[in-house]
Design an enzyme around this catalytic site. Structure first.
Site, PDB file in Angstrom:
ATOM      1  N   SER A  24      39.113 -19.554  -4.373  1.00 22.39           N
ATOM      2  CA  SER A  24      38.666 -20.111  -5.660  1.00 22.39           C
ATOM      3  C   SER A  24      38.544 -21.632  -5.570  1.00 22.39           C
ATOM      4  CB  SER A  24      39.679 -19.783  -6.762  1.00 22.39           C
ATOM      5  OG  SER A  24      39.689 -18.418  -7.013  1.00 22.39           O
TER       6      SER A  24
ATOM      7  N   ARG B 118      35.120 -24.075  -5.691  1.00 17.42           N
ATOM      8  CA  ARG B 118      35.058 -25.152  -6.700  1.00 17.42           C
ATOM      9  C   ARG B 118      34.882 -26.517  -6.047  1.00 17.42           C
ATOM     10  NH1 ARG B 118      37.283 -20.872  -8.863  1.00 17.42           N
ATOM     11  NH2 ARG B 118      37.660 -20.616 -11.090  1.00 17.42           N
TER      12      ARG B 118
ATOM     13  N   ASP C 196      43.480 -10.109  -8.927  1.00 16.04           N
ATOM     14  CA  ASP C 196      42.993  -9.664  -7.612  1.00 16.04           C
ATOM     15  C   ASP C 196      44.067  -8.926  -6.806  1.00 16.04           C
ATOM     16  OD1 ASP C 196      40.508 -10.694  -8.184  1.00 16.04           O
ATOM     17  OD2 ASP C 196      40.888 -12.613  -7.207  1.00 16.04           O
TER      18      ASP C 196
HETATM   19  C1  S3P Z   1      37.975 -16.017  -9.706  1.00 14.43           C
HETATM   20  C2  S3P Z   1      38.312 -15.447 -10.908  1.00 14.43           C
HETATM   21  C3  S3P Z   1      38.644 -14.030 -11.069  1.00 14.43           C
HETATM   22  C4  S3P Z   1      38.932 -13.345  -9.729  1.00 14.43           C
HETATM   23  C5  S3P Z   1      37.970 -13.758  -8.674  1.00 14.43           C
HETATM   24  C6  S3P Z   1      37.989 -15.257  -8.462  1.00 14.43           C
HETATM   25  C7  S3P Z   1      37.627 -17.450  -9.691  1.00 14.43           C
HETATM   26  O1  S3P Z   1      37.562 -13.377 -11.696  1.00 14.43           O
HETATM   27  O2  S3P Z   1      38.927 -11.958  -9.882  1.00 14.43           O
HETATM   28  O3  S3P Z   1      38.270 -13.125  -7.454  1.00 14.43           O
HETATM   29  O4  S3P Z   1      37.616 -18.070  -8.610  1.00 14.43           O
HETATM   30  O5  S3P Z   1      37.331 -17.996 -10.759  1.00 14.43           O
HETATM   31  P1  S3P Z   1      37.387 -13.438 -13.291  1.00 14.43           P
HETATM   32  O6  S3P Z   1      37.419 -14.838 -13.662  1.00 14.43           O
HETATM   33  O7  S3P Z   1      36.052 -12.850 -13.617  1.00 14.43           O
HETATM   34  O8  S3P Z   1      38.514 -12.610 -13.834  1.00 14.43           O
END
Ligand code: S3P
Length: 441
Positions: free
Chosen positions: A25, A29, A321
Site C-alpha cells: 500500500s 502511494r 487482507d
Molecule cells: C488497500 C486497501 C484495501 C486492501 C487492499 C489494499 C490500499 O482495500 O484490501 O489490498 O492500499 O488502500 P479497500 O480499501 O478496498 O478495503
C-alpha cells in the site's frame, strides 16, 4: 506442471529471524504521490512486485520519469497538473484494485481521455464505488456497469465535494484525496476508519490536510492545488506479507520467529489484535516512529492452546487482507468463532468469503454462513491425510499463499496451482518459506 507447488510434509520446528519486503500500500502511494511532487523523489525498499511495477509504468505513461537505481527508485515529479499525456493512452493496472482506483483520482484533473484496463480478476471488480465521487468532482468516467475497461476524462476545473465514505475502504478514500489535490478549494470526507497511509504521507509533507478522529469515522479536510516538494521515503516491511509467517509459526510445532522492521500502523494490525484474543503468543518490540508510520519487530511462538473468537467488526478493515489466515487459525481453535459483516471480502482479487468457506469445508471444518456472517467450528485436533488440489481461484495471490501455510501445518498431500500469483504482492514468498525449512517441489 511448472506453475504448481506440491507439498507432502509439514514443516519441521524452526527458530528464525526474517525480514519481509516493503509494504505494498505504501509503495504504490509513494509512486503516485512522488509523481505530483515537484522534483526528484527517492524511494528506498520499494516493494518490487507486479502491482507496484504497474504503478511505476502507469506514472511513466502520464509523463513522469522513473529510474530504477541499485537501492532505490527515483521519481521525477511534475507537480500537480503537470502530466503530459499522449493521444490514445492506455494504462494497464494488472491485478491491482488499489492502483486502478487511486490512479483514477490521480488522473481526475487531466482533460484528455485515458483508458484503464486490468487482468481477468480486476476486470470483474467494481469501480462504481470511485466513479460516484469522481463524477461529483466533475470527472467523467465511462464504463460498462462500473467495470473495466474504464475511460476517464478529467477536467482542470473540478469542484470540491463533501463525501461520506462508509465502506471503510482506503482505496476509495485515497482516490477522493488524490482528486481533492487536483481541485481548487476544500474537500471534506467523512471516512469510515481504514488504513491511513495516504493521510500520514501528506501530513509529513506539511500538505494542507486536517484530520479529526472520531470513534468510527475520520473527518478529513483537504485543500487542493497546493504544490509540494519531492521527498525521500524508506518503505517499512509489509504486515500483510508478515501475516503468512505469523500464521505459519502459530500453527507449527515448537517454533518461534522474529520478523524485523514491519509496519505496525494501528490501522493495519487487526490480525495481531484478533490473534492475541485467540490466545496466540505475539510480542512487539523495538517500536519506532517513521514519518508518522509506526514500525517494530514482531515475535511469534507456536501455540497449542488457541481459542475461538467472537470477532468485533470494528477490526474488519484493519485485518481485511488477513481474514483468509484468521479463518485458517479459527479452524484449529477450540470453539466456534464468529465473524460478521464481511461482504467486502467478496470484492477482492477473488470472492474471498465464498472461497474461504469452500476451502474450510474441503479440509473438513464445519462452517455456517448467514449472508456476510460466518461461524467456524474449530477443531484443535485437526490433522489431514487426504489429497488436496487448490485450483480455479482467479490466481488470487493470498489464496495461494494461505494454501501453502495450510499444507505446511495441517498435513495431507497438496497441489497448489498458480504459483506465479505471488508476483503481484510477494515474489520472495517461497524463498522465505524455504529458508524456514519447508520442503516442496
Ligand atoms: C488497500 C486497501 C484495501 C486492501 C487492499 C489494499 C490500499 O482495500 O484490501 O489490498 O492500499 O488502500 P479497500 O480499501 O478496498 O478495503
Amino acid at each position: 506442471m511448472k506453475n504448481q507447488i506440491k507439498i507432502n510434509k509439514i514443516i519441521n520446528p524452526f527458530k528464525k529471524k526474517i525480514y519481509v519486503p516493503g509494504d505494498k500500500s505504501i509503495s504504490i502511494r509513494c509512486i503516485l504521490l512522488a509523481s505530483i511532487a515537484t522534483g526528484k523523489s527517492e524511494i528506498f525498499n520499494l516493494l518490487k512486485s507486479e502491482d507496484v511495477l504497474n504503478a511505476v509504468n502507469a506514472v511513466k505513461k502520464i509523463g513522469v520519469n522513473c529510474i530504477k537505481k541499485k537501492n532505490s527508485f527515483e521519481v521525477y515529479g511534475v507537480g500537480i497538473n503537470g502530466f503530459h499525456i499522449k493521444k490514445n493512452t492506455t494504462i494497464n493496472a494488472g491485478n491491482s484494485g488499489t492502483l486502478a482506483r487511486c490512479l483514477l483520482g490521480l488522473c481526475s484533473g487531466i482533460d484528455k481521455e485515458i483508458k484503464i484496463i486490468g487482468d481477468k480478476s480486476l476486470s470483474k471488480r467494481d469501480f462504481l464505488r470511485v466513479i460516484k465521487p469522481l463524477n461529483l468532482f466533475g470527472t467523467k468516467v465511462v464504463s460498462k456497469n462500473g467495470m473495466m475497461p474504464l475511460k476517464i476524462v478529467g477536467s482542470d476545473l473540478l469542484r470540491p465535494i463533501n463525501y461520506i465514505e462508509n465502506k471503510g475502504s482506503a482505496q476509495i478514500k485515497t482516490c477522493i484525496i488524490l482528486s481533492a489535490i487536483n481541485t481548487n478549494g476544500i474537500t471534506n470526507i467523512k471516512a469510515k476508519k481504514s488504513r491511513n497511509h495516504t493521510e500520514l504521507i501528506l501530513k509529513n509533507f506539511n500538505y494542507p490536510i486536517n484530520i479529526k478522529k472520531n470513534k468510527k469515522y475520520d473527518l478529513i479536510k483537504i485543500r487542493g492545488l497546493s504544490q509540494f516538494n519531492s521527498f525521500n521515503y524508506n518503505v517499512p516491511g509489509d504486515i500483510s506479507s508478515a501475516a503468512f509467517f505469523i500464521a505459519l509459526t502459530i500453527l507449527s510445532n515448537n517454533s518461534n520467529l522474529l520478523i524485523k522492521d514491519v509496519n505496525i500502523n494501528p490501522s493495519r494490525t487487526g490480525i495481531i489484535k484478533i490473534l492475541k484474543k485467540m490466545n496466540a503468543i505475539i510480542k512487539i518490540s523495538n517500536r519506532r516512529n517513521y514519518k508518522g508510520e509506526i514500525t517494530g519487530d514482531i515475535y511469534i511462538e507456536s501455540s497449542n492452546n488457541l481459542k475461538s473468537i467472537n470477532c468485533d467488526p470494528k477490526y474488519n478493515s484493519e485485518a481485511i487482507d488477513e481474514f483468509l489466515l484468521i479463518f485458517l487459525i479459527a479452524a484449529k481453535a477450540n470453539g466456534i468463532s464468529k465473524f460478521r459483516n464481511l461482504g467486502e471480502l467478496n470484492k477482492k482479487e477473488s470472492p474471498r468469503l465464498d472461497l474461504s468457506i469452500k476451502f474450510l469445508k474441503m479440509i473438513g471444518i464445519k462452517v455456517y454462513r448467514n449472508q456476510d456472517n460466518i461461524k467456524i467450528f474449530g477443531n484443535p485436533n485437526l490433522k489431514l491425510n487426504n489429497k488436496y488440489h487448490i485450483k480455479n481461484f482467479l490466481k488470487d495471490h493470498r489464496i495461494f499463499m494461505m494454501s501453502i501455510i495450510a499444507a505446511l501445518t495441517l498435513g495431507g498431500k497438496w497441489t497448489v496451482d498458480d504459483k506465479d500469483s505471488i508476483n503481484t504482492s510477494f515474489p520472495e514468498f517461497l524463498t522465505i518459506i524455504k529458508k524456514l525449512g519447508a520442503k516442496f517441489s
